[in-house]
Scaffold this active site. Structure first.
Site, PDB file in Angstrom:
ATOM      1  N   ASP A  83      35.084  40.782  42.374  1.00  0.00           N
ATOM      2  CA  ASP A  83      36.172  39.812  42.291  1.00  0.00           C
ATOM      3  C   ASP A  83      35.608  38.435  41.940  1.00  0.00           C
ATOM      4  O   ASP A  83      34.663  37.962  42.574  1.00  0.00           O
ATOM      5  CB  ASP A  83      36.900  39.774  43.642  1.00  0.00           C
ATOM      6  CG  ASP A  83      38.220  39.040  43.587  1.00  0.00           C
ATOM      7  OD1 ASP A  83      38.761  38.861  42.484  1.00  0.00           O
ATOM      8  OD2 ASP A  83      38.718  38.651  44.663  1.00  0.00           O
ATOM      9  N   HIS A 198      45.238  31.551  45.909  1.00  0.00           N
ATOM     10  CA  HIS A 198      44.551  32.256  46.983  1.00  0.00           C
ATOM     11  C   HIS A 198      45.058  31.792  48.350  1.00  0.00           C
ATOM     12  O   HIS A 198      45.654  30.732  48.478  1.00  0.00           O
ATOM     13  CB  HIS A 198      43.042  32.005  46.903  1.00  0.00           C
ATOM     14  CG  HIS A 198      42.380  32.658  45.734  1.00  0.00           C
ATOM     15  ND1 HIS A 198      41.411  32.045  44.977  1.00  0.00           N
ATOM     16  CD2 HIS A 198      42.546  33.893  45.181  1.00  0.00           C
ATOM     17  CE1 HIS A 198      41.003  32.864  44.024  1.00  0.00           C
ATOM     18  NE2 HIS A 198      41.676  33.988  44.126  1.00  0.00           N
TER      19      HIS A 198
END
Length: 354
Positions: A83, A198
């Site tokens: 990621d 996020h």
């Protein structure tokens, strides 16, 4: 072992019309929770590790853990994904440690804080695609910067997140530029920016089209109908998980995530990979808090971890079912990475951008 590349998995998802949640991992308990959920509903899975997770768990530990999960659950196609890789070395070392897929996030420079220009993004992402495809590994790129359309700011996660104020031209992926980007970089999947970010604090209210631009996804899909799109920052931050945390000593302010129904809508518009981390963290830590308060004399870590694993398993299963991933594992016949490398070399896997 049932390790699969991202490209093969997302190709299957596109053919069958489903999406695949990508769950982040830091430890054994999270891995077991994800795989138990997958087994319970016969679903393929994407497990991904950030640079922070690799530092926390150690590459060797992560590699052996993934080997173990693949051996324990041999019937589940498992993609191990890097990621938000920040440079070529991060991506290449991930592949060396057994990852079948990497993300080269060239939307930010190598410090993972400074927004990069378009040419930088194209150049570094194309280099990673070229190298990864040699060995059959898949590559995800990112165009646009993750961040809030409400605040113009990005939320840092594991040291990754743009600093400073961002304008809408940075926070929303341009559909025409997306076509050029995919053509030049040869990525297998494209992460787009549509107002998600996020962490838990994504929106101050239930998101609508003003702050969650699903129209951008639709526009990109129309121009790139054969490209697998990726939604980052897509935890839903369920109210019930916020309530559990706060009922047992937490202090989470009211917040809103990406509604599951909006993700399902995105899947119908070409979204094939959906990144989820915060929801899993909340499911686990809510149980830590509950047990600590309800049984203050308890000191056996397993008495905390087992209920936490069960809560995360249930959360993962809900997402696998909602996104249409359930019931798909048994339909997939895994193509070895060596064979994928030959397909890349032949041009058979080149993206269709015309």
């Amino acid at each position: 072992m049932a390790l699969i590349t991202l490209r093969q998995l997302l190709d299957h998802a596109a053919e069958q019309g489903y999406g695949v949640p990508a769950f982040n991992i830091n430890n054994m308990e999270q891995g077991l929770a994800i795989m138990e959920a997958a087994r319970a509903c016969d679903a393929p899975v994407i497990i991904q590790a950030s640079r922070g997770a690799r530092s926390y768990a150690n590459d060797i530990m992560l590699a052996k853990m993934i080997e173990a999960l693949a051996a324990i659950y041999p019937e589940i196609p498992l993609c191990m994904h890097q990621d938000h890789g920040n440079n070529e070395a991060t991506c290449m070392t991930a592949i060396r440690h057994g990852f079948t897929s990497v993300m080269m996030d060239g939307s930010l420079k190598a410090d993972a804080k400074t927004p990069a220009d378009y040419d930088y993004n194209v150049d570094i992402t194309a280099r990673v695609s070229h190298m990864a495809h040699w060995v059959g590994a898949s590559v995800e790129g990112e165009l646009g910067v993750l961040g809030s359309l409400e605040t113009g700011e990005s939320e840092a996660e594991d040291g990754h997140g743009a600093e400073g104020k961002l304008d809408h031209s940075q926070l929303l992926t341009d559909p025409d530029q997306a076509v050029d980007f995919v053509k030049k970089t040869q990525v297998d999947a494209l992460a787009i920016a549509c107002g998600t970010s996020h962490g838990a604090y994504k929106f101050s209210r239930k998101p609508d089209g003003e702050i969650l631009a699903m129209s951008v996804i639709e526009a990109i899909h129309k121009k790139l109908p054969d490209t697998h799109l990726v939604m980052h920052g897509s935890s839903s931050v369920p109210q019930e998980l916020q309530d559990i945390i706060n009922a047992f000593g937490g202090a989470m302010p009211q917040t809103f995530g990406v509604p599951v129904e909006e993700i399902v809508r995105g899947i119908k518009m070409g979204v094939r990979k959906v990144n989820i981390d915060t929801d899993c963290r909340m499911a686990m830590t809510g149980q830590f808090r509950r047990i600590a308060q309800q049984t203050p004399s308890e000191f056996d870590p397993r008495k905390f971890l087992k209920p936490a694993m069960d809560a995360m398993r249930d959360l993962c299963k809900q997402r696998l079912e909602a996104f249409g991933t359930a019931g798909q594992a048994g339909k997939i016949r895994i193509i070895p990475m060596d064979d994928m490398a030959k397909r890349y070399a032949s041009g058979a896997l080149a993206p269709k951008t015309a």
